[in-house]
Design a protein around this motif. Sequence first.
Motif, PDB file in Angstrom:
ATOM      1  N   HIS A 180       0.851  -1.183   0.000  1.00 33.85           N
ATOM      2  CA  HIS A 180       0.000   0.000   0.000  1.00 33.85           C
ATOM      3  C   HIS A 180       0.894   1.243   0.000  1.00 33.85           C
ATOM      4  O   HIS A 180       2.021   1.211   0.499  1.00 33.85           O
ATOM      5  CB  HIS A 180      -0.884  -0.014   1.240  1.00 33.85           C
ATOM      6  CG  HIS A 180      -2.093   0.867   1.145  1.00 33.85           C
ATOM      7  ND1 HIS A 180      -2.468   1.520  -0.014  1.00 33.85           N
ATOM      8  CD2 HIS A 180      -3.020   1.219   2.082  1.00 33.85           C
ATOM      9  CE1 HIS A 180      -3.550   2.217   0.202  1.00 33.85           C
ATOM     10  NE2 HIS A 180      -3.925   2.049   1.470  1.00 33.85           N
ATOM     11  N   ASN A 239      -5.997  -2.002   4.101  1.00 37.63           N
ATOM     12  CA  ASN A 239      -5.830  -1.707   5.521  1.00 37.63           C
ATOM     13  C   ASN A 239      -5.416  -2.938   6.323  1.00 37.63           C
ATOM     14  O   ASN A 239      -5.537  -2.969   7.543  1.00 37.63           O
ATOM     15  CB  ASN A 239      -7.117  -1.108   6.092  1.00 37.63           C
ATOM     16  CG  ASN A 239      -7.239   0.372   5.808  1.00 37.63           C
ATOM     17  OD1 ASN A 239      -6.791   1.217   6.574  1.00 37.63           O
ATOM     18  ND2 ASN A 239      -7.835   0.690   4.657  1.00 37.63           N
ATOM     19  N   GLN A 240      -4.956  -3.969   5.597  1.00 35.35           N
ATOM     20  CA  GLN A 240      -4.373  -5.172   6.185  1.00 35.35           C
ATOM     21  C   GLN A 240      -5.350  -5.924   7.075  1.00 35.35           C
ATOM     22  O   GLN A 240      -4.976  -6.515   8.079  1.00 35.35           O
ATOM     23  CB  GLN A 240      -3.083  -4.818   6.949  1.00 35.35           C
ATOM     24  CG  GLN A 240      -2.024  -4.201   6.066  1.00 35.35           C
ATOM     25  CD  GLN A 240      -0.718  -3.911   6.783  1.00 35.35           C
ATOM     26  OE1 GLN A 240      -0.480  -4.403   7.887  1.00 35.35           O
ATOM     27  NE2 GLN A 240       0.143  -3.122   6.162  1.00 35.35           N
ATOM     28  N   ARG A 241      -6.621  -5.910   6.675  1.00 35.61           N
ATOM     29  CA  ARG A 241      -7.602  -6.738   7.358  1.00 35.61           C
ATOM     30  C   ARG A 241      -7.609  -8.116   6.710  1.00 35.61           C
ATOM     31  O   ARG A 241      -7.393  -8.250   5.491  1.00 35.61           O
ATOM     32  CB  ARG A 241      -8.998  -6.118   7.294  1.00 35.61           C
ATOM     33  CG  ARG A 241      -9.076  -4.662   7.726  1.00 35.61           C
ATOM     34  CD  ARG A 241      -8.375  -4.374   9.048  1.00 35.61           C
ATOM     35  NE  ARG A 241      -8.990  -5.080  10.171  1.00 35.61           N
ATOM     36  CZ  ARG A 241      -8.551  -5.004  11.418  1.00 35.61           C
ATOM     37  NH1 ARG A 241      -7.481  -4.276  11.705  1.00 35.61           N
ATOM     38  NH2 ARG A 241      -9.159  -5.665  12.387  1.00 35.61           N
ATOM     39  N   SER A 279     -13.051   5.500   7.168  1.00 32.79           N
ATOM     40  CA  SER A 279     -11.867   5.019   7.889  1.00 32.79           C
ATOM     41  C   SER A 279     -10.953   4.196   6.999  1.00 32.79           C
ATOM     42  O   SER A 279      -9.740   4.138   7.226  1.00 32.79           O
ATOM     43  CB  SER A 279     -12.293   4.190   9.103  1.00 32.79           C
ATOM     44  OG  SER A 279     -12.793   5.018  10.126  1.00 32.79           O
ATOM     45  N   LEU A 280     -11.522   3.543   5.987  1.00 33.35           N
ATOM     46  CA  LEU A 280     -10.701   2.760   5.064  1.00 33.35           C
ATOM     47  C   LEU A 280     -10.002   3.627   4.026  1.00 33.35           C
ATOM     48  O   LEU A 280      -8.921   3.280   3.549  1.00 33.35           O
ATOM     49  CB  LEU A 280     -11.572   1.725   4.334  1.00 33.35           C
ATOM     50  CG  LEU A 280     -12.174   0.602   5.187  1.00 33.35           C
ATOM     51  CD1 LEU A 280     -13.106  -0.260   4.338  1.00 33.35           C
ATOM     52  CD2 LEU A 280     -11.086  -0.262   5.821  1.00 33.35           C
ATOM     53  N   SER A 283      -7.040   8.763   6.453  1.00 30.70           N
ATOM     54  CA  SER A 283      -6.565   8.507   7.816  1.00 30.70           C
ATOM     55  C   SER A 283      -7.502   9.074   8.872  1.00 30.70           C
ATOM     56  O   SER A 283      -7.700   8.465   9.921  1.00 30.70           O
ATOM     57  CB  SER A 283      -5.153   9.072   7.995  1.00 30.70           C
ATOM     58  OG  SER A 283      -5.128  10.481   7.835  1.00 30.70           O
ATOM     59  N   ARG A 432       1.031   7.476  11.272  1.00 30.26           N
ATOM     60  CA  ARG A 432       0.814   6.039  11.451  1.00 30.26           C
ATOM     61  C   ARG A 432       2.094   5.213  11.340  1.00 30.26           C
ATOM     62  O   ARG A 432       2.353   4.334  12.153  1.00 30.26           O
ATOM     63  CB  ARG A 432      -0.221   5.546  10.428  1.00 30.26           C
ATOM     64  CG  ARG A 432      -1.622   6.078  10.661  1.00 30.26           C
ATOM     65  CD  ARG A 432      -2.610   5.550   9.623  1.00 30.26           C
ATOM     66  NE  ARG A 432      -3.980   5.889   9.998  1.00 30.26           N
ATOM     67  CZ  ARG A 432      -5.055   5.299   9.493  1.00 30.26           C
ATOM     68  NH1 ARG A 432      -4.921   4.353   8.571  1.00 30.26           N
ATOM     69  NH2 ARG A 432      -6.263   5.659   9.894  1.00 30.26           N
ATOM     70  N   ASP A 451      -3.659  11.463  12.808  1.00 29.28           N
ATOM     71  CA  ASP A 451      -4.371  11.151  11.575  1.00 29.28           C
ATOM     72  C   ASP A 451      -4.987  12.367  10.907  1.00 29.28           C
ATOM     73  O   ASP A 451      -5.360  12.322   9.733  1.00 29.28           O
ATOM     74  CB  ASP A 451      -5.465  10.118  11.862  1.00 29.28           C
ATOM     75  CG  ASP A 451      -4.984   8.692  11.633  1.00 29.28           C
ATOM     76  OD1 ASP A 451      -4.023   8.521  10.873  1.00 29.28           O
ATOM     77  OD2 ASP A 451      -5.571   7.762  12.215  1.00 29.28           O
ATOM     78  N   TYR A 462      -1.027   3.817   5.091  1.00 32.89           N
ATOM     79  CA  TYR A 462      -0.653   2.972   6.223  1.00 32.89           C
ATOM     80  C   TYR A 462      -1.883   2.688   7.089  1.00 32.89           C
ATOM     81  O   TYR A 462      -2.734   3.564   7.278  1.00 32.89           O
ATOM     82  CB  TYR A 462       0.417   3.645   7.079  1.00 32.89           C
ATOM     83  CG  TYR A 462       1.771   3.710   6.408  1.00 32.89           C
ATOM     84  CD1 TYR A 462       2.665   2.646   6.480  1.00 32.89           C
ATOM     85  CD2 TYR A 462       2.155   4.842   5.691  1.00 32.89           C
ATOM     86  CE1 TYR A 462       3.901   2.706   5.867  1.00 32.89           C
ATOM     87  CE2 TYR A 462       3.391   4.909   5.063  1.00 32.89           C
ATOM     88  CZ  TYR A 462       4.257   3.837   5.157  1.00 32.89           C
ATOM     89  OH  TYR A 462       5.485   3.894   4.543  1.00 32.89           O
ATOM     90  N   PRO A 463      -1.980   1.485   7.638  1.00 30.33           N
ATOM     91  CA  PRO A 463      -3.124   1.171   8.502  1.00 30.33           C
ATOM     92  C   PRO A 463      -2.972   1.796   9.883  1.00 30.33           C
ATOM     93  O   PRO A 463      -1.874   2.184  10.297  1.00 30.33           O
ATOM     94  CB  PRO A 463      -3.088  -0.358   8.588  1.00 30.33           C
ATOM     95  CG  PRO A 463      -1.636  -0.704   8.432  1.00 30.33           C
ATOM     96  CD  PRO A 463      -1.081   0.327   7.472  1.00 30.33           C
TER      97      PRO A 463
END
Length: 739
Positions: A180, A239-241, A279-280, A283, A432, A451, A462-463
């Motif tokens: 990302h 977002n690395q979910r 939020s996705l 930031s 982040r 953020d 970045y998440p």
Amino acid sequence: MADEMVRKAQQFINGAYEGKLGIDRIPETGVTGWTTMFGLTRALQYELGITTLSDTFGPTTLSTLASKYPSLSSATVPSENFARIIQSGLYCKGYDGGDIDGTYNSRVQSSMAQLKQNMGVDFTYPGGDLVPKVFKGLLNMDAYVTVNSGSDSIRAVQRWLNGQYVSRKDFFIIPADGHHSRDVAKSMLFAVQYELGMADGTANGVFGPGTQSGLKSHTVASGDSGPWVQLFSAGMVLNQRPVSFTSSFTSSLASAVSDFQSFAKLPVTGKGDFSTWASLLVSYGDQARKGEACDGVTRITPARAAALKAEGVTYIGRYLTNPSTTSLPEKAIQAGELQTIADAGLRCYPIYQTFGRDASDFNYIAGRTAGQAAVNAALDHGFKSGTRIFFAVDFDALDGDVTSNVLPHFKGIEDAIADDGNRYAIGVYGPRNVCTRVGEAGHASASFVSDMSSGFSGNFGYPLPTNWAYDQIVTRTVGTGDGAIEIDNNIASGRDTGQGSFNPPRVQKADTRLDDSVLTAMQTDVGKYMESLGYPLDGGTRSYQHWKCFQSTVVDHDDVITELSNRYNMRKALVQTSAYWEMRHIEPLDEAAWEAVILAYNTTGQYIKDTSTGIAKQRAITLVGAWNHCLTKGYVTGRPILDASKDDDKYSIWKKAHDDESFALTSVFMIHMWDIDGKPGGDDSSPAMRSPRLDYTDSEIYDVLRRYQGPAEPAFTEAKKRLGLYYVMEKYNSISRNV
């Protein structure tokens, strides 16, 4: 590793375009880099007839290329050098470019087809021809295969975005490397805007009112399918979910959405509603959210506390210190303020920030200084053991800055807090990526995420850090009348709850003699700090061991230092620091020079060299100037005015500083007083400072310490090290005066 074909590409640029591109020769290293790509970009512009060359493959280059050569192939490539630019670009990207022989041959066509497939644009641009947007992607450092442990799921999203939207005017090919990034995050916003029906020229990749309004009518939920679900699942992937990139909103996706919402402190619906979309995508997320936390630079009065409580705020971030004497007069916690917070049933989490707006302000030494300074300030305000102090990184730190500067800085903070007995926990405030990396390095246990600075490179792409405690999303004013206050609205995760009750604050007091009970710990901590800077306890190549310097400059003459501190309203630590630092730096060569000066004067009556002498390393010219100034100002009496042009006057005061430790330490006060007044008649043009006072700011303390050494380097660099020593000294002086 060097690649011979990349080296040939570099040789081609140098040979074909020497003196034509407005740049130096390309280093012929065989290693691809931006310098080579810039050279190829300028070579392309030159071949296109563009007169103003640039490193950037910008709108002019793209539009000129599109108008002249909308599709390049063996039949349309205009010249051999034009073809060589393409072949060179392929090699720099890791593809076969043929022999860089100026032909758009079958090998070039095959590589071009592979490049487009890797980008994800092969269905839009089939075959082996080269189109302008692919050319733009060819001449940069983006990768189109997974690199550096990149995620295959993220790469799938990147390739889908490229393939889906590359035909739109303002959408350019993004990396397909499994990572990302800012460009990927912006491409997501473009994709959302295109799906909302925004025209080319209107869609801009900004999360503005139109985009937000459109998303509010595009909630996705279980059972839905299509491009909106694809975009939403892409946001989750980026977002690395733990989800798959999919066009169907399954029950497993809904479960993962609920987990994300819980993590980010959003309403848990399991749906892709507006707050979750926000939020996705950016930031700061949905800025209409009301947070349970805030931070600000304004004093909390009873009326403001009531307004914050009515707004739903529980946790208030306030600053331990203010490095400025002129701006934001209420930035630091004010007298009685913490009790006001406690009386209102609110809680406070402390923030430590000096200037720190550039990578150069962050390093191990500065971190040690910040750690001890924050401890001292937290104790002054009455924060209890166990409180977490958030140390600020308030600038757009690039990933390289984090590695080279920020991480060593927080290691310094960690070491200082450990040497203090770990009475306070460490938090980090910043973008982040900074927060994540500092936490992963083990230097901070919680993050306060900036953020609101959505354009920071460390936020874009970045998440949210897994250890986030506070998430700063928007500035707003709450309350009315006397209760009105501007705050940064922060979402609270519950990982940090600040403090709701406080010890009595330590009031500003004059210094006292050092309490006997602190001397051993003080000597140990001063030694540890100096060891951290590379000064061994045994003195190493220097003349004096640590214990001797500490004894002479801190313990033996404590009565004199204390009395003069009270007389001049100057903290003892300023004098202890200057004297101890100088004594630790005495070398055998210094002592040999002193003996030569004494021998020459005794033999010839001449003062042959103005070398710094004594435990505080003072020169005659400085001593004469400082004492004369202080006599003139009435700071001291009972000494004659000396003449700096006379050897006898210079030698007499120099010899007294050499022989008499008490006089040398008294002279440190005189030199500091002279420096504070602007050093009239001296060699430093720095302006006069505020008169000595017990509440000098960090910057004022630094300036006094710097001026003692001189007006030029290494004084500025050394003063940053001295500042850390000052706070160690001050720690024990403050304990003694508050016993």
